[in-house]
Each structure stands twice: as C-alpha cells, then as structure tokens.
Scaffold this active site. Sequence first.
Site, PDB file in Angstrom:
ATOM      1  N   HIS A 135      -2.660   6.322  10.157  1.00 60.08           N
ATOM      2  CA  HIS A 135      -1.708   7.350   9.765  1.00 60.08           C
ATOM      3  C   HIS A 135      -2.013   8.060   8.454  1.00 60.08           C
ATOM      4  CE1 HIS A 135       0.910   4.097   7.533  1.00 60.08           C
ATOM      5  NE2 HIS A 135      -0.372   3.961   7.304  1.00 60.08           N
ATOM      6  N   HIS A 136      -3.061   7.684   7.736  1.00 63.16           N
ATOM      7  CA  HIS A 136      -3.343   8.328   6.447  1.00 63.16           C
ATOM      8  C   HIS A 136      -4.303   9.506   6.564  1.00 63.16           C
ATOM      9  CE1 HIS A 136      -1.147   5.348   4.269  1.00 63.16           C
ATOM     10  NE2 HIS A 136      -1.970   4.352   4.588  1.00 63.16           N
TER      11      HIS A 136
END
Length: 387
Positions: free
Chosen positions: A124-125
């Site tokens: 998710h980064h």
Amino acid sequence: MWDEAVTGYDFGPSHPMDPVRLALTMGLVRAFGLDREMEVRAARPAGESTLRLVHREDYVAAVRAVSADPGAADGSYGLGTVDDPAFPGMHEASALIAGQSVAGAEAVWRGEAGHAVNFAGGLHHAMPGGAAGFCVYNDASLAIARLLELGAERVAYVDVDVHHGDGVQAAFWDDPRVLTISLHEHPRTLFPQTGWPEETGGPAAEGSAVNVALPAGTGDEGWLRAFHATVPELLADLRPQVLVTQHGADTHFEDPLAHLAVSLDAQRAVQEACHELAHSCADGRWLALGGGGYAVVDVVPRSWTHLVAIAAHRPVDPHTPVPASWRDEVYARTRQLAPGRMTDGRMTDGRSPSWRDWDAGYDPADRTDQAVLATRRAVFPLRGMLT
C-alpha cells in the site's frame, strides 16, 4: 489467489520483508486443508495498461530497467534504496502480485467468487511515480482502479496495517467514489509520518479519506474499540459495492518494526468483522489482501491463514493446534520453532478479545478515545454524519 512465483518478490537476505512468510502462509493453508475448501487460482502479471491505471509510464519504465540491471539503480523513483533495493526480476514479481489482486477484484465484481484473498498483496505504500516502504507496485490501488473501470461507483478500502495506507489514499485523494479508511500507529512515531486525522480528502472528495492515528502501545481493547467506533458506521453510510481490506500483520506485539501491542486474536476478530461487514454493507463482495508483517514465523502465517479460513467460510478455531507437518516445514525452512496453537491466548471466555463500544461513553483521559474522537470530528460532519 496464489502463484509460487510471488516468493520471487525478494529484496535480499538482510531485508525484513522475507518472502518465506508467503511460503509458510500457503503451507499452513494447505496443512489445514483450506486449499480444498476454495478455488486456488493464479493470474497473469499485470500488464502495461493495467499498471498505468495508477502508475506513471516513466515509473514503470524505470522499474523495468532496474529489474533487468539492478546495478543501475541509483535511488531514483525510490528504487535502489535501503527500503526498496533493486533485484533481478523486480518488475515481473511486482507485476505478478498486482495481477493477483486485480484478478481477485475482477472475480468478485463479476460474481465468479463471493470473496477473494491475495495475502501476497497489500503493498500500500507505492505511489503513482515511485516505490516506497517495501512496495513497488500498489496492487491495492490497482485492484480498486480496475473495479472503477469495470463500473463500480462506490468502493470502500479499509487498511488495518500498522503503517498508514498512504499510497492508496494518494491514488484516490480526490475521487469521491472511493472511501479510504486507515487505522495505524500515529505518524509521530512511525513511517510514513502521514495519516493525520485532518487528512480527509481532496476538494472534490472531502470526507473520502479517514485516518485513525493510534498512540504507540495501543493493545487489543483500544485497537478493537477504534475499529468498531469508525469503520462500521462509515461503511453503513457509504453502502459500498465492493469492500477491499488490507490486513498487515505488523500491528502484532511481536513485530520488530512497529510499536502497537495487538494480538493474533484481535487481528482475527477484525478479519471476522470485515467479513461480516462485506455481507452486511457490500452484498458480500470482499477482496482481502495481506500487507506488512515481519514476525515471519510466529505471526504472519497464522494471521493470514485465519484470514483465508474466514473468507472460505471455514474458520479455524483459535485453540486448534498447529499441524505437526507445518511445524516441521517451519523448522526445515528457517531452523526456528513454530508456534503451537492458532491463538496468542488472548481469548475471553472462548471469544475474541473484548472492547468497549463507543456508545458506552467517551473517556477524555484515554489516548485511544482522543484519537477516535479526532477522526470522527474531522470526517463525520463532512459526510453528514453525527460525531
């Protein structure tokens, strides 16, 4: 969603994101026979057009270049850094993980499956134009973007990783069709130093980003209280057509990279809650992803096996002993001793850890309550909801 080749997402022997956590999780899934209770499907790597739904063309080209020649990585685009060192086949492994999440989303949207799980995903980064935080391609964002492309008008994303789901929030910052909710350790004490309650979405989508920033040291009761004080009300308000959830296991008290004190039993309780919310708010359409988690033997495989079991409607009793065959596999792969049961022993009267419901009252001296109230005050009025 599973393909053995996802274990090729490997930053090297000294990196905390050891791909053995994926192999051991699938081993435990098989040891419980869960692979016979649901369809195990592999998907093709995400192609150029799919990756471009979120990522910039120049960034994808840069990943391809360092994938072919890791020695050329110089930190540009976040590639070749301590967090994201380049490795041979980086593009192929990253695109494969993304492809699994996108295919899972497609299967759920088209009614081919009620639920889909890709525990290799949840990266998710990653940003549209750069790698970050062990993440190269943002499979969660790509899955959501594909749902929108297929016609979805309301998608909810719930992220319970210890780190803020910053890449997904950024991808849909100004898109009112996507509600992103992230519960994470406070940005004062943990990467990526974002996810403040005041981050509520762009001008065209105010109230579409929700951030619950929890104080370091938060344990089961506070973590569960924060989840139940925000997520169910928001999902009931949105009525998403699909629920996408990210289940990073790094909230655990044994995780070496963060500072929350959550047990496996509380993680399982949130997984069960997400399953129930998918059925009550999203017509049962649920895509569940993995995420962070660096206690690669003691925590990650058990947590994500519970996730798979819940999605398969074959939940594993937390008191169940871990199969001896899997303990042998753990020792053979890691020379470590495996945990003995599917619980941390935090069950209350045979049930998941308890928490105080938000309606039971606000404690102004409680730091978790302060965090929850800050989020509710920042977001709920923007959505026409009572704080």
